[in-house]
Write a protein that holds these residues in place. Structure first.
Motif, short mmCIF file in Angstrom:
data_model
loop_
_atom_site.label_atom_id
_atom_site.label_comp_id
_atom_site.label_asym_id
_atom_site.label_seq_id
_atom_site.Cartn_x
_atom_site.Cartn_y
_atom_site.Cartn_z
N TYR A 184 0.83 -1.20 0.00
CA TYR A 184 0.00 0.00 0.00
C TYR A 184 0.87 1.25 0.00
N SER A 185 0.25 2.34 -0.41
CA SER A 185 0.89 3.64 -0.25
C SER A 185 -0.14 4.57 0.36
N TYR A 186 0.28 5.22 1.43
CA TYR A 186 -0.62 6.11 2.16
C TYR A 186 0.23 7.01 3.03
N SER A 187 -0.06 8.27 3.02
CA SER A 187 0.70 9.21 3.85
C SER A 187 0.03 9.32 5.20
N GLY A 188 0.44 8.47 6.11
CA GLY A 188 -0.17 8.44 7.43
C GLY A 188 -0.32 7.01 7.89
N SER A 189 -1.13 6.79 8.89
CA SER A 189 -1.36 5.44 9.41
C SER A 189 -2.74 4.97 8.95
N PRO A 190 -2.76 4.03 8.05
CA PRO A 190 -4.07 3.58 7.54
C PRO A 190 -4.65 2.44 8.37
N GLU A 191 -5.92 2.21 8.13
CA GLU A 191 -6.57 1.00 8.62
C GLU A 191 -6.53 0.01 7.46
N GLY A 249 -19.51 -0.72 10.37
CA GLY A 249 -20.01 -1.04 11.68
C GLY A 249 -20.15 0.19 12.57
N LEU A 250 -20.45 -0.05 13.84
CA LEU A 250 -20.80 1.02 14.77
C LEU A 250 -19.69 2.04 14.98
N ALA A 251 -18.45 1.63 14.74
CA ALA A 251 -17.33 2.55 14.96
C ALA A 251 -17.20 3.59 13.85
N GLY A 252 -18.02 3.47 12.82
CA GLY A 252 -17.99 4.47 11.75
C GLY A 252 -17.22 4.00 10.54
N PRO A 253 -16.90 4.92 9.62
CA PRO A 253 -16.31 4.55 8.32
C PRO A 253 -15.05 3.70 8.40
N THR A 254 -14.29 3.80 9.47
CA THR A 254 -13.06 3.01 9.56
C THR A 254 -13.30 1.61 10.10
N ASP A 255 -14.53 1.32 10.45
CA ASP A 255 -14.87 0.00 10.98
C ASP A 255 -15.03 -1.00 9.83
N THR A 256 -15.24 -2.25 10.18
CA THR A 256 -15.51 -3.28 9.19
C THR A 256 -16.67 -2.87 8.30
N GLN A 257 -16.51 -3.12 7.00
CA GLN A 257 -17.60 -2.86 6.06
C GLN A 257 -18.47 -4.10 5.93
N TYR A 258 -19.78 -3.88 5.91
CA TYR A 258 -20.74 -4.95 5.65
C TYR A 258 -21.33 -4.68 4.26
N PHE A 259 -21.17 -5.66 3.41
CA PHE A 259 -21.51 -5.46 2.01
C PHE A 259 -22.88 -6.00 1.65
#
Lengths: 109, 117
Positions: free
Chosen positions: A25-32, B98-108
């Protein structure tokens, strides 16, 4: 710009063999970072995410910030692991969920 | 577990008509939903982020007037393909985090196959 690269479109292994699906990956920061899986005729579903550090169905993935990689590994592949695997990234601010091109894994008997 | 549905699962329409696709979170609320497009044997391409009660955020190259998104409630987002043409034929997928918002697991959702004749 953020980017996710899965260099292998197709990967074929025999049952019981180790398997590694690459993701850079490439991302400027800490990604999820996530791995999603799509079995035949099913919807996409989460396999694992780096933040939880869990092992799901025998798969693990380690985030290597130095190499900007998040490779997916399993020591002994099973036939039921045959599926399409997508590596995905999202910024900590929740913007721009980005998927890699996907790797079709086939585990042969 | 969290379930996302899409309706219809497939649709065939004539060129020039508009088609509406619904995405629902069945047992949870989603202030944000994502819409993707997937061509055969290709990855998902994020089209837009749907935000409840406000305007959607479109990715570069996606025409806002062509792909209208409405997120009128915490469980429903709709994508309307206006004046559809054959090149709009594709597989459209939505997801909700999920409940944590956009950075949470996506449900498709299961996806909607659109064919424009």
């Amino acid at each position: 710009a953020q980017r996710v690269t899965q260099p292998e479109k197709l990967l074929s292994v025999f049952k019981g063999a180790p398997v590694e699906l690459k993701c850079n990956y490439s991302y400027s920061g800490s990604p999820e970072l996530f791995w999603y899986v799509q079995y035949s005729r099913q919807r996409l579903q989460l396999l694992l995410r780096h933040i939880s550090r869990e092992s799901i169905k025998g798969f693990t993935a380690d985030l290597n910030k130095g190499e900007t990689s998040f490779h997916l590994k399993k020591p002994f592949a099973q036939e039921e692991d045959s599926a399409m695997y997508y590596c995905a990234l999202i910024g900590r601010d929740g913007s721009r969920l980005t998927f890699g091109e996907g790797t079709q894994l086939t585990v042969n008997p | 577990g969290a379930v996302v549905s899409q309706h219809p699962s497939w649709v065939i329409c004539k060129s020039g008509t508009s088609v509406k696709i619904e995405c629902r979170s069945l047992d949870f609320q989603a202030t944000t939903m994502f819409w993707y497009r997937q061509f055969p044997k290709q990855s998902l391409m994020l089209m837009a982020t749907s935000n409840e009660g406000s305007k959607a955020t479109y990715e570069q190259g996606v025409e806002k007037d062509k792909f209208l998104i409405n997120h009128a409630s915490l469980t429903l987002s709709t994508l309307t393909v206006t004046s559809a043409h054959p090149e709009d034929s594709s597989f459209y997928i939505c997801s909700a985090p999920g409940l944590a918002g956009p950075t949470d697991t996506q449900y498709f959702g299961p996806g909607t196959r659109l064919t424009v004749l």
